[in-house]
Design an enzyme around this catalytic site. Sequence first.
Site, PDB file in Angstrom:
ATOM      1  N   SER A   2       0.785  -1.245   0.000  1.00 44.86           N
ATOM      2  CA  SER A   2       0.000   0.000   0.000  1.00 44.86           C
ATOM      3  C   SER A   2       0.811   1.286   0.000  1.00 44.86           C
ATOM      4  CB  SER A   2      -0.954   0.015   1.191  1.00 44.86           C
ATOM      5  OG  SER A   2      -1.975  -0.912   0.975  1.00 44.86           O
ATOM      6  N   PHE A  10      -9.156 -12.589   1.176  1.00 45.32           N
ATOM      7  CA  PHE A  10      -8.064 -13.187   1.944  1.00 45.32           C
ATOM      8  C   PHE A  10      -8.505 -13.633   3.339  1.00 45.32           C
ATOM      9  CE2 PHE A  10      -5.750 -10.106  -0.941  1.00 45.32           C
ATOM     10  CZ  PHE A  10      -5.455 -11.087  -1.891  1.00 45.32           C
ATOM     11  N   ASN A  33      -9.066  -0.939   0.267  1.00 43.24           N
ATOM     12  CA  ASN A  33      -8.335  -0.951  -0.999  1.00 43.24           C
ATOM     13  C   ASN A  33      -9.201  -0.471  -2.159  1.00 43.24           C
ATOM     14  OD1 ASN A  33      -5.605  -2.125  -0.481  1.00 43.24           O
ATOM     15  ND2 ASN A  33      -6.833  -3.742   0.449  1.00 43.24           N
ATOM     16  N   THR A  90       2.538   2.656   5.118  1.00 41.51           N
ATOM     17  CA  THR A  90       2.981   1.289   5.392  1.00 41.51           C
ATOM     18  C   THR A  90       2.414   0.397   4.296  1.00 41.51           C
ATOM     19  OG1 THR A  90       1.087   1.194   6.877  1.00 41.51           O
ATOM     20  CG2 THR A  90       3.236   1.453   7.890  1.00 41.51           C
TER      21      THR A  90
HETATM   22  S1  HEL Z   1      -3.645  -3.876   4.832  1.00 46.67           S
HETATM   23  C1  HEL Z   1      -2.702  -2.716   5.808  1.00 46.67           C
HETATM   24  C2  HEL Z   1      -1.683  -2.161   4.811  1.00 46.67           C
HETATM   25  N1  HEL Z   1      -2.309  -2.184   3.526  1.00 46.67           N
HETATM   26  C3  HEL Z   1      -3.561  -2.910   3.377  1.00 46.67           C
HETATM   27  C4  HEL Z   1      -3.032  -3.473   2.091  1.00 46.67           C
HETATM   28  C5  HEL Z   1      -1.785  -2.747   2.402  1.00 46.67           C
HETATM   29  N2  HEL Z   1      -2.817  -4.857   1.996  1.00 46.67           N
HETATM   30  C6  HEL Z   1      -3.782  -5.729   1.884  1.00 46.67           C
HETATM   31  O1  HEL Z   1      -4.937  -5.392   1.814  1.00 46.67           O
HETATM   32  C7  HEL Z   1      -3.284  -7.146   1.879  1.00 46.67           C
HETATM   33  C8  HEL Z   1      -4.225  -8.035   2.466  1.00 46.67           C
HETATM   34  C9  HEL Z   1      -3.716  -9.451   2.621  1.00 46.67           C
HETATM   35  C10 HEL Z   1      -2.428  -9.583   3.363  1.00 46.67           C
HETATM   36  C11 HEL Z   1      -2.228 -10.970   3.908  1.00 46.67           C
HETATM   37  C12 HEL Z   1      -0.783 -11.042   4.376  1.00 46.67           C
HETATM   38  O2  HEL Z   1      -0.540 -10.652   5.523  1.00 46.67           O
HETATM   39  O3  HEL Z   1       0.045 -11.426   3.560  1.00 46.67           O
HETATM   40  N3  HEL Z   1      -3.115 -11.199   5.012  1.00 46.67           N
HETATM   41  C13 HEL Z   1      -4.088 -12.119   4.996  1.00 46.67           C
HETATM   42  O4  HEL Z   1      -4.298 -12.857   4.032  1.00 46.67           O
HETATM   43  C14 HEL Z   1      -4.913 -12.199   6.245  1.00 46.67           C
HETATM   44  N4  HEL Z   1      -5.892 -13.245   6.185  1.00 46.67           N
HETATM   45  C15 HEL Z   1      -3.652  -1.685   6.364  1.00 46.67           C
HETATM   46  C16 HEL Z   1      -1.974  -3.466   6.920  1.00 46.67           C
HETATM   47  C17 HEL Z   1      -1.185  -0.760   5.153  1.00 46.67           C
HETATM   48  O5  HEL Z   1      -0.317  -0.725   6.008  1.00 46.67           O
HETATM   49  O6  HEL Z   1      -1.691   0.224   4.591  1.00 46.67           O
HETATM   50  O7  HEL Z   1      -0.685  -2.822   2.021  1.00 46.67           O
END
Ligand code: HEL
Length: 418
Positions: free
Chosen positions: A100, A158, A199, A337
């Site tokens: 992101s 996810f 997202n 982040t």
């Molecule tokens: S999440 C957050 C971060 N952002 C958002 C975005 C991003 N990433 C995602 O939406 C990824 C979602 C799946 C990630 C996955 C993993 O950890 O690999 N997690 C799962 O599958 C959980 N079941 C708000 C943390 C941000 O910091 O802005 O990048």
Amino acid sequence: MVSRTLRRATVSTAALLTLTSAPAHAATHGPDTTHSTALALPAPDMAGLRAVLRALTAQGAPGAIARIDDRGTVRTAAAGVADRATRRSIGDADRFRIGSVTKSFSAVVLLQLVDAHKLDLDASVDHYLPGLLPDRRITVRHLLSHRSGLYDYTNSLFADSVSGFEAVRDKVFTYRQLVRLSLKHPRTNAPGAAYAYSNTNFVVAGLLIEKLTGHSVGTAYRERIIKPLKLRDTFYVHPDTRIPGRHAHGYLTQDRKGAKPVDATDQTVSWAQSAGALISTTHDLNTFFSALLSGRLTSRAALTQMQRWTPVNSTTRYGLGLRRRDLSCGVSVYGHTGAVQGFYTYSFTSKDGRRSLTALANTSNNGTVLNTMAGTLESAFCGKRTRAIQRSPLTGRGSYVTERRVAYEDIAPGIARD
Ligand code: HEL
């Protein structure tokens, strides 16, 4: 060393109050009243930074890197490996997926279009993309500040981390397909009523970029940001699945405890695109946020708009594709982040853009690691830990408190799990 850092993460709020000068809090959408300048910053605590990176590897990250750029002085630190198969050490030159942090690039492109009078932040999205969204009250500003109420389709995609990821690893989505995934669900709030990270907002931002520039988002990033700033290690390769050149492998932690992490390096990242598909390095991200905060990417007026903050929690505010973190020493830092399968990124700069920190851990789905990474900001911008005296309310005896609390609270529900 590891246990010290872990203990630091749980120090009480009372101790935190003893240690900190109260961070300035701007009113919702009010002006930024923080006072951080590079001149006032203490020297970075490199020993502390290295300890944080070692803690990350003890907590499950195969490797971790951090780089500080401070008015021409470069400091780097690394721990662990880029590749679990070859055991190659991870290093500052490794490229990685930034998740992101891409949102800040998308926001910059849109703010440049505002500067060019091609976009009005307070206009309805419907004005530019007729019929796309079901509520004409949703404005461009609502998207960029996560206040549209559009459901985050990744929460469903996810829900199960590994099978969810494998189902989309090679998939190519159109933006409109992603928006349709979101619209299957009720909206989380009325437009403008609340902050709810999604997202979907930055997928719609991608559509706006393409509509208003007449080019793909990849071209927009390249022509408007990557080339002008000479970011030689920053790429938007969608829908290619490979990270070009020297790069860290990324490892997705399975939901089932003890299961072997999944090498998630190769994927289209089509589920994110303008919300999260860029590849970069610590050097390029530091250059990017430094340029942004020092006013080299947009007009000053546009930068002011990006810093109209919506409160998220006690330490975090969100502007337009930009986060502000208020650190325990009273300094505020600006950046974003990222969490994409296999990679966690922190990238922030000081108010004047003169000191920047980017950190990467090549793991994900590991909330402990994500929380601990906040410690890299403390080391980079707050310097050595302050030794403060905390008096016992019972005995009146004083003892030195050297811990600082680190907290990552701004996580979309169900995204990062311990
Ligand atoms: S999440 C957050 C971060 N952002 C958002 C975005 C991003 N990433 C995602 O939406 C990824 C979602 C799946 C990630 C996955 C993993 O950890 O690999 N997690 C799962 O599958 C959980 N079941 C708000 C943390 C941000 O910091 O802005 O990048």
